[in-house]
Design an enzyme around this catalytic site. Structure first.
Site, mmCIF file in Angstrom:
data_model
loop_
_atom_site.group_PDB
_atom_site.id
_atom_site.type_symbol
_atom_site.label_atom_id
_atom_site.label_comp_id
_atom_site.label_asym_id
_atom_site.label_seq_id
_atom_site.Cartn_x
_atom_site.Cartn_y
_atom_site.Cartn_z
ATOM 1 C CB CYS A 116 -1.015 -0.112 1.176
ATOM 2 S SG CYS A 116 -1.972 -1.306 1.234
ATOM 3 C CG HIS A 256 -3.070 3.445 2.572
ATOM 4 N ND1 HIS A 256 -3.761 2.979 1.545
ATOM 5 C CD2 HIS A 256 -3.023 2.053 3.287
ATOM 6 C CE1 HIS A 256 -3.770 1.660 1.568
ATOM 7 N NE2 HIS A 256 -3.643 1.207 2.700
ATOM 8 C CG ASN A 286 -6.707 -0.769 1.909
ATOM 9 O OD1 ASN A 286 -6.060 -0.604 0.867
ATOM 10 N ND2 ASN A 286 -5.897 -1.485 2.750
HETATM 11 N N1 ACO Z 1 -17.738 -9.438 10.394
HETATM 12 C C1 ACO Z 1 -17.937 -9.664 11.774
HETATM 13 N N2 ACO Z 1 -17.041 -9.966 12.539
HETATM 14 C C2 ACO Z 1 -15.882 -9.991 12.330
HETATM 15 C C3 ACO Z 1 -15.302 -9.627 10.790
HETATM 16 C C4 ACO Z 1 -16.391 -9.238 10.071
HETATM 17 N N3 ACO Z 1 -16.150 -8.789 8.678
HETATM 18 N N4 ACO Z 1 -14.074 -9.638 11.054
HETATM 19 C C5 ACO Z 1 -13.681 -10.058 12.277
HETATM 20 N N5 ACO Z 1 -14.842 -10.202 12.940
HETATM 21 C C6 ACO Z 1 -14.626 -10.605 14.289
HETATM 22 C C7 ACO Z 1 -13.415 -11.390 14.641
HETATM 23 O O1 ACO Z 1 -13.572 -12.653 14.486
HETATM 24 C C8 ACO Z 1 -13.394 -10.831 16.336
HETATM 25 O O2 ACO Z 1 -14.178 -11.958 17.142
HETATM 26 P P1 ACO Z 1 -13.626 -12.480 18.421
HETATM 27 O O3 ACO Z 1 -13.698 -11.537 19.259
HETATM 28 O O4 ACO Z 1 -15.068 -13.424 18.587
HETATM 29 O O5 ACO Z 1 -12.411 -13.236 18.161
HETATM 30 C C9 ACO Z 1 -13.996 -9.628 16.337
HETATM 31 O O6 ACO Z 1 -14.637 -9.274 15.236
HETATM 32 C C10 ACO Z 1 -12.936 -8.566 16.671
HETATM 33 O O7 ACO Z 1 -11.914 -8.673 15.705
HETATM 34 P P2 ACO Z 1 -10.592 -7.816 15.617
HETATM 35 O O8 ACO Z 1 -9.684 -8.347 14.512
HETATM 36 O O9 ACO Z 1 -10.131 -7.683 17.024
HETATM 37 O O10 ACO Z 1 -11.490 -6.522 15.083
HETATM 38 P P3 ACO Z 1 -10.794 -4.936 14.956
HETATM 39 O O11 ACO Z 1 -11.521 -4.006 15.671
HETATM 40 O O12 ACO Z 1 -9.266 -5.093 15.350
HETATM 41 O O13 ACO Z 1 -10.898 -4.642 13.475
HETATM 42 C C11 ACO Z 1 -9.804 -4.737 11.200
HETATM 43 C C12 ACO Z 1 -10.558 -5.441 12.385
HETATM 44 C C13 ACO Z 1 -11.107 -4.015 10.791
HETATM 45 C C14 ACO Z 1 -9.225 -5.523 10.170
HETATM 46 C C15 ACO Z 1 -8.768 -3.639 12.064
HETATM 47 O O14 ACO Z 1 -8.138 -4.426 12.693
HETATM 48 C C16 ACO Z 1 -7.951 -3.103 10.836
HETATM 49 O O15 ACO Z 1 -8.454 -2.118 10.149
HETATM 50 N N6 ACO Z 1 -6.559 -3.512 10.763
HETATM 51 C C17 ACO Z 1 -5.826 -2.981 9.716
HETATM 52 C C18 ACO Z 1 -5.754 -3.449 8.442
HETATM 53 C C19 ACO Z 1 -5.120 -2.723 7.275
HETATM 54 O O16 ACO Z 1 -4.950 -1.645 7.588
HETATM 55 N N7 ACO Z 1 -4.870 -3.761 6.363
HETATM 56 C C20 ACO Z 1 -4.187 -3.046 5.199
HETATM 57 C C21 ACO Z 1 -2.936 -2.554 5.320
HETATM 58 S S1 ACO Z 1 -2.400 -1.837 3.813
HETATM 59 C C22 ACO Z 1 -1.901 -3.185 2.644
HETATM 60 O O17 ACO Z 1 -0.700 -3.171 2.388
HETATM 61 C C23 ACO Z 1 -3.007 -3.912 1.817
#
Ligand code: ACO
Length: 329
Positions: A116, A256, A286
């Site tokens: 990214c 980003h 994203n």
């Molecule tokens: N729908 C419903 N529930 C979900 C989903 C979904 N789509 N995805 C995960 N959950 C659940 C998980 O299983 C977890 O359940 P549990 O507590 O029973 O285990 C709960 O939701 C919380 O999950 P977390 O991963 O802790 O949620 P978080 O608040 O961290 O949000 C997210 C997840 C959105 C992925 C966040 O961590 C994030 O944005 N991280 C950065 C990602 C990013 O920027 N990536 C791109 C980098 S750039 C590149 O190079 C492509």
């Protein structure tokens, strides 16, 4: 002694697929909800390319639009860089395919991989060549069809990504316009947080690699999140300091677009007003390396980014990598 050459942005362009994948569509595909996706990411919909389309299809349109807005002819372009982790093929470079399609007959062309952050890395390369006097005009593109490596049975990643491409034309500029400073960083110890395990030299494609779903993107969301907030704020601080500006000087921040919570947290750490931040994450998700040039192009077309504005672009991504730059339009 001749004045130092400074490179700047002469034009912008972007291209997005027509097909919309909404949160309601995703609710039918995996165990998720509109409420979860909106509150955790800020995303409402994203764009997905049609089967048979490739990154170069969108990068070509973005490049043509950027050239038109710059008023630069394709025949005058010296260099084309495409930042991508989803090239049309492993080789040749997607940039070469675009070079032929836009008719940039004298241009060198290559792809660059920094996930990214790729657009910012590509900018830094082109700027160095322009400012050294070796080349005059460059097309810097970012194009990614992350839908091609997204596992639509994995709810933790499939809600996040979308497809698209953005481009800028760079060339020498006068006065106080142009790029002032850059910060590029990497920390390969975090490679395990965001990667595509198979399809490279470590695990070439095999029936087993496909059966194990190793050709899809894998991500540790929480680790990436923590890293992202820190990297965005500290990198922005660093480039501004290096350029001799303060946060009050910033007209627009183009971050980003990975998650509205990451953008908001970085903005608050940095102490910047909400109206100075360009956000597209709700409608495009994203789009990987493309998200910054797509957001910049939208801001230009909507009149939010105007000639003379001081713009900071900042990103992070797989690698792990991060980067930022300060430019006066
Ligand atoms: N729908 C419903 N529930 C979900 C989903 C979904 N789509 N995805 C995960 N959950 C659940 C998980 O299983 C977890 O359940 P549990 O507590 O029973 O285990 C709960 O939701 C919380 O999950 P977390 O991963 O802790 O949620 P978080 O608040 O961290 O949000 C997210 C997840 C959105 C992925 C966040 O961590 C994030 O944005 N991280 C950065 C990602 C990013 O920027 N990536 C791109 C980098 S750039 C590149 O190079 C492509």
């Amino acid at each position: 002694m001749a004045d130092r050459i400074r490179a700047g942005i002469l034009g912008t362009g972007s291209a997005l697929p027509k097909r919309v994948l909404s949160n309601a569509d995703l609710e039918k595909m995996v165990d998720t909800s509109d409420e979860w996706i909106v509150t955790r990411t800020g995303m409402r919909e994203r764009r997905i390319a049609e089967p048979g389309e490739a990154t170069s299809d969108y990068a070509t349109v973005a490049a043509e639009r950027a050239l038109a807005s710059a008023g630069v002819a394709a025949e005058d372009v010296d260099l084309i860089i495409c930042a991508t982790v989803t090239p049309d093929m492993m080789f040749p470079a997607t940039a070469c395919i675009v070079q032929d399609r836009i008719g940039a007959k004298k241009a060198g062309a290559f792809d660059l991989s920094a996930a990214c952050t790729g657009f910012l890395y590509a900018l830094a390369n082109a700027i160095g060549l322009i400012e050294s006097g070796r080349i005059k005009y460059a097309v810097v593109m970012a194009g990614d069809l992350l839908s091609r490596i997204t596992d639509y049975t994995d709810r933790s990643t499939c809600v996040l990504f979308g497809d698209g491409a953005g481009a800028v034309v760079l060339g020498p500029v006068e006065g106080d316009r142009g790029f002032y400073s850059f910060d590029l960083g990497s920390d390969g110890s975090g490679a395990k947080y965001l990667y595509q395990p198979a399809g490279g030299s470590r695990i070439p494609a095999s029936e087993e690699s496909v059966a194990k779903r190793l050709h899809f993107l894998h991500m540790e969301g929480r680790e990436t999140f923590k890293f992202a907030v820190k990297a965005m704020a500290s990198s922005t601080e660093k480039v501004l300091q290096e350029a001799g500006f303060t946060r009050e000087d910033i007209d627009l921040l183009v971050p980003h677009q990975a998650n509205i919570r990451i953008i908001d947290a970085a903005r608050k750490r940095f102490g910047l007003e909400e109206e100075k931040v360009v956000v597209t994450v709700h409608k495009y998700g994203n789009t990987s390396a493309s998200s910054i040039p797509i957001a910049l192009d939208e801001a230009v077309r909507e009149g939010r980014a105007k000639p003379g504005d001081l713009v900071v672009m900042v990103g992070f991504g797989g690698g792990l990598t991060w980067g930022s730059t300060v430019v006066r339009l």
